[in-house]
Design a protein around this motif. Structure first.
Motif, PDB file in Angstrom:
ATOM      1  N   UNK A  96      -6.191  -9.551 -10.634  1.00 41.44           N
ATOM      2  CA  UNK A  96      -6.050  -8.620 -12.034  1.00 41.44           C
ATOM      3  C   UNK A  96      -6.353  -6.920 -10.355  1.00 41.44           C
ATOM      4  N   UNK A  97      -6.284  -7.293  -9.535  1.00 44.74           N
ATOM      5  CA  UNK A  97      -5.989  -6.569  -8.878  1.00 44.74           C
ATOM      6  C   UNK A  97      -4.708  -5.696  -8.185  1.00 44.74           C
ATOM      7  N   UNK A  98      -4.544  -4.330  -8.797  1.00 47.57           N
ATOM      8  CA  UNK A  98      -3.397  -3.981  -8.910  1.00 47.57           C
ATOM      9  C   UNK A  98      -2.836  -3.281  -7.353  1.00 47.57           C
ATOM     10  N   UNK A  99      -1.675  -3.612  -7.277  1.00 42.51           N
ATOM     11  CA  UNK A  99      -1.714  -3.619  -5.800  1.00 42.51           C
ATOM     12  C   UNK A  99      -0.188  -2.766  -6.648  1.00 42.51           C
ATOM     13  N   UNK A 100       0.031  -1.551  -4.835  1.00 44.39           N
ATOM     14  CA  UNK A 100       0.324  -0.164  -5.388  1.00 44.39           C
ATOM     15  C   UNK A 100       1.965  -0.378  -3.745  1.00 44.39           C
ATOM     16  N   UNK A 142      -5.467   4.375  12.102  1.00 41.27           N
ATOM     17  CA  UNK A 142      -4.240   5.441  11.213  1.00 41.27           C
ATOM     18  C   UNK A 142      -3.961   4.563  10.171  1.00 41.27           C
ATOM     19  N   UNK A 143      -3.674   3.404  10.222  1.00 45.40           N
ATOM     20  CA  UNK A 143      -3.341   3.291   8.926  1.00 45.40           C
ATOM     21  C   UNK A 143      -3.594   3.349   8.138  1.00 45.40           C
ATOM     22  N   UNK A 144      -4.980   3.466   7.453  1.00 44.88           N
ATOM     23  CA  UNK A 144      -5.757   4.068   6.028  1.00 44.88           C
ATOM     24  C   UNK A 144      -5.089   5.117   5.681  1.00 44.88           C
ATOM     25  N   UNK A 145      -5.135   5.953   7.246  1.00 41.09           N
ATOM     26  CA  UNK A 145      -4.591   7.168   6.329  1.00 41.09           C
ATOM     27  C   UNK A 145      -2.837   7.009   5.582  1.00 41.09           C
ATOM     28  N   UNK A 149      -2.140   8.218   2.262  1.00 37.33           N
ATOM     29  CA  UNK A 149      -0.543   9.234   1.918  1.00 37.33           C
ATOM     30  C   UNK A 149       0.442   8.952   0.956  1.00 37.33           C
ATOM     31  N   UNK A 150       0.777   7.214   1.235  1.00 34.10           N
ATOM     32  CA  UNK A 150       1.967   6.716   0.444  1.00 34.10           C
ATOM     33  C   UNK A 150       1.528   6.427  -1.341  1.00 34.10           C
ATOM     34  N   UNK A 151       0.036   6.309  -0.925  1.00 30.20           N
ATOM     35  CA  UNK A 151       0.048   5.877  -2.205  1.00 30.20           C
ATOM     36  C   UNK A 151      -0.612   7.289  -3.016  1.00 30.20           C
ATOM     37  N   UNK A 152      -0.900   8.341  -2.676  1.00 27.59           N
ATOM     38  CA  UNK A 152      -0.602   9.480  -3.391  1.00 27.59           C
ATOM     39  C   UNK A 152       0.388  10.073  -3.633  1.00 27.59           C
ATOM     40  N   UNK A 153       1.340  10.024  -2.734  1.00 26.60           N
ATOM     41  CA  UNK A 153       3.227  10.741  -2.780  1.00 26.60           C
ATOM     42  C   UNK A 153       3.296   9.584  -3.513  1.00 26.60           C
ATOM     43  N   UNK A 154       2.955   8.105  -3.736  1.00 32.36           N
ATOM     44  CA  UNK A 154       3.824   6.998  -4.902  1.00 32.36           C
ATOM     45  C   UNK A 154       3.271   7.900  -6.552  1.00 32.36           C
ATOM     46  N   UNK A 155       2.046   7.593  -6.139  1.00 32.45           N
ATOM     47  CA  UNK A 155       1.092   9.005  -7.211  1.00 32.45           C
ATOM     48  C   UNK A 155       2.068   9.826  -7.982  1.00 32.45           C
TER      49      UNK A 155
END
Length: 162
Positions: A96-100, A142-145, A149-155
């Motif tokens: 039950x871990x959400x994966x974006x 760099x990968x985490x950033x 950023x992609x998660x923010x754009x997806x949201x």
């Protein structure tokens, strides 16, 4: 990077010298029917060209030996970004871990083993990523950033759809 290149070049030259000496020694012992002590004494008196000639006289061409025996084996770690495989995604969902979509990627390490001439520039040009000045910590940051950023754009995209 220059110190690393110099060190690796020195190690490969050292490997080559040791390989030639070892090959001649055992050729003299096995096929030349010498004792180890006599072979070692003879070996200490030979120059490189003479070592090749000694092996050739016993029917062995040193240049025909496999490269890993002459140059040693080099193993480098390569880093690439990869998609999570379906097994990992299902495991996360079961827990039950959400994966974006942006979290579906991760850094993946692969190891490449080969016998190459690491003295030439071509080796360092071809595998520049493995010898870059960027530290592993920096790559992970760099990968985490990028993921954040992609998660923010997806949201934002998802909220725009609503």
């Amino acid at each position: 990077l220059k110190n690393l290149r110099d060190y690796l070049a020195w190690r490969q030259v050292d490997c080559h010298i040791n390989s030639l000496n070892n090959s001649v020694y055992w050729a003299l012992v096995d096929q030349g029917k010498m004792t180890g002590k006599d072979a070692q004494k003879k070996l200490s008196q030979l120059k490189t060209a003479e070592k090749h000639e000694a092996m050739f006289s016993l029917g062995i061409n040193y240049n025909d030996l496999q490269p890993e025996y002459k140059k040693g084996t080099t193993i480098i770690r390569m880093i690439e970004e990869r998609e999570l495989d379906q097994t990992n995604v299902e495991e996360l969902k079961e827990r039950k871990i959400p994966v974006t979509a942006s979290q579906m990627r991760r850094l993946h390490y692969t190891y490449k083993k080969f016998a190459a001439n690491i003295i030439d520039d071509g080796f360092f040009e071809e595998y520049s990523q493995a010898f870059s000045d960027v530290s592993m910590k920096t790559l992970k940051e760099q990968f985490k950033k990028k993921l954040a950023l992609e998660a923010k754009e997806e949201a934002k995209t998802n909220s725009d759809r609503e």
